[in-house]
Enzyme design. Structure first.
Site, PDB file in Angstrom:
ATOM      1  N   GLU A 245      29.729  36.338  50.472  1.00 41.37           N
ATOM      2  CA  GLU A 245      31.054  36.895  50.741  1.00 41.37           C
ATOM      3  C   GLU A 245      32.142  35.837  50.609  1.00 41.37           C
ATOM      4  OE1 GLU A 245      32.244  35.104  53.423  1.00 41.37           O
ATOM      5  OE2 GLU A 245      30.201  34.349  53.593  1.00 41.37           O
TER       6      GLU A 245
ATOM      7  N   GLU B  40      29.660  32.429  50.638  1.00 41.12           N
ATOM      8  CA  GLU B  40      29.627  32.660  49.190  1.00 41.12           C
ATOM      9  C   GLU B  40      28.234  32.992  48.664  1.00 41.12           C
ATOM     10  OE1 GLU B  40      31.279  29.370  47.023  1.00 41.12           O
ATOM     11  OE2 GLU B  40      33.102  29.282  48.226  1.00 41.12           O
TER      12      GLU B  40
END
Length: 354
Positions: free
Chosen positions: A177, A318
């Site tokens: 994310e 991420e």
């Protein structure tokens, strides 16, 4: 709301068949190695064997889905970075030069960048998947971050997207994310879904100093006091983000399609807990990659009785931690499907190569 719950309950998610475990353990014990000598890699091999049964595990194609969205909570300065950094980092992903891209190349994983709810209209890009639910969530310290319908749409969008990827040949799903303010959102989800005091769920996020952490906890307390939601969908709508909802949907999709889903750190684990509370059998398909340095991650791992495979001190997000675990899945599948049986080795069936 009842129709949504019916829809989620009717997802074809079934628990793995635990009765297969003794046979899989015996199979591994019969390999050309001392029994149990590959430690937790053998545990992972057993999990993959149960997930893929009756087919052998496949791990060739791995894809990390990086869901990006903005949070209204960022208005309260819960991060040392402005909300505009969400879009800036997405641009870096699309240029292939962010940490996630570097690690994806290192482990031979494909990357899918998804606009789940960035607070800007991004220009079309061949590497960007537009599934925008809204231009960022509302400020959860003052009102619900999203409506129940928004939460449903985000879950459904990710279920469709990840299901399509699996139907196209993806063997391993990894989730990550990007969203300024999302560690506060994840802390609120952790607090409400586990009952852990909010101060124990809030950490430094993107690098807050002590004063910043104190302020972040104060904001989180205000948000937590605003609502008494306890049902997972309501908690997600009250405190979540579009990217967190989509990660939860990705977990549900992988489980429904009987594929392993590699969970990143704190925020991805909060999404996984939402998915597991919506459909407990989804937990069987989750592989917890690493132990995040973010404070609340241990709470989430404990709530799901999960022990991650790596402890690298990561707290980037991420999907970076999830990516580092992809080679472990490939190795685990290999010892199950490629490692010679000890009986064949002792029988001399593998002569010297010419």
């Amino acid at each position: 709301m009842h129709a949504l719950l019916d829809h989620l309950e009717n997802l074809p998610i079934t628990a793995v068949d635990r009765s297969l475990e003794p046979a899989l353990r015996a199979r591994l014990d019969g390999k050309a190695k001392p029994p149990g000598s590959l430690g937790r890699l053998e545990d992972l091999a057993v999990q993959l064997g149960m997930i893929w049964h009756p087919a052998p595990p496949r791990t060739k194609r791995a894809m990390v889905f990086v869901f990006a969205a903005d949070h209204g909570l960022a208005e309260d300065n819960v991060s040392p970075y402005p909300a505009s950094v969400t879009q800036a980092m997405v641009n870096a992903y699309l240029a292939g030069c962010a940490g996630m891209n570097v690690l994806a190349r290192a482990v031979t994983a494909e990357v899918s960048v998804v606009d789940a709810g960035i607070a800007a209209d991004l220009p079309p890009h061949p590497g960007l998947i537009d599934r925008k639910i809204g231009h960022g969530t509302r400020n959860a310290s003052r009102e619900p971050a999203m409506s129940l319908d928004d939460a449903r749409r985000a879950l459904g969008a990710a279920i469709a997207l990840v299901s399509e990827a699996i139907d196209g040949g993806v063997d391993i799903v990894a989730i990550g994310e990007m969203g300024i303010g999302n560690t506060t959102s994840a802390a609120l989800l952790t607090h409400r879904l586990t009952g852990t005091p909010i101060d124990e769920c809030v950490g430094r996020g993107a690098g807050l100093d002590d004063a910043g952490v104190a302020h972040k906890r104060a904001v989180a307390r205000i948000a937590a006091a605003r609502s008494d939601a306890s049902a997972p969908l309501e908690v997600l709508a009250d405190f979540g983000g579009y990217e967190i909802a989509m990660m939860a949907g990705a977990v549900l999709a992988a489980a429904a399609k009987r594929r392993p889903v590699v969970i990143d750190g704190f925020i991805a684990s909060a999404a996984a807990l939402v998915a597991v509370r919506l459909h407990p059998a989804a937990l069987d398909y989750c592989v917890f990659s690493h132990r995040s340095a973010e404070r609340g991650h241990a709470v989430l791992l404990g709530a799901m009785s999960a022990t991650p495979y790596l402890n690298l001190g990561f707290r980037l997000g991420e999907g970076t931690g999830a990516l580092m675990a992809v080679p472990l899945l490939r190795a685990a599948a290999g010892i199950l499907t490629e490692l010679a049986d000890l009986s064949d080795v002792l029988a001399g069936r593998f002569g010297p190569r010419p």
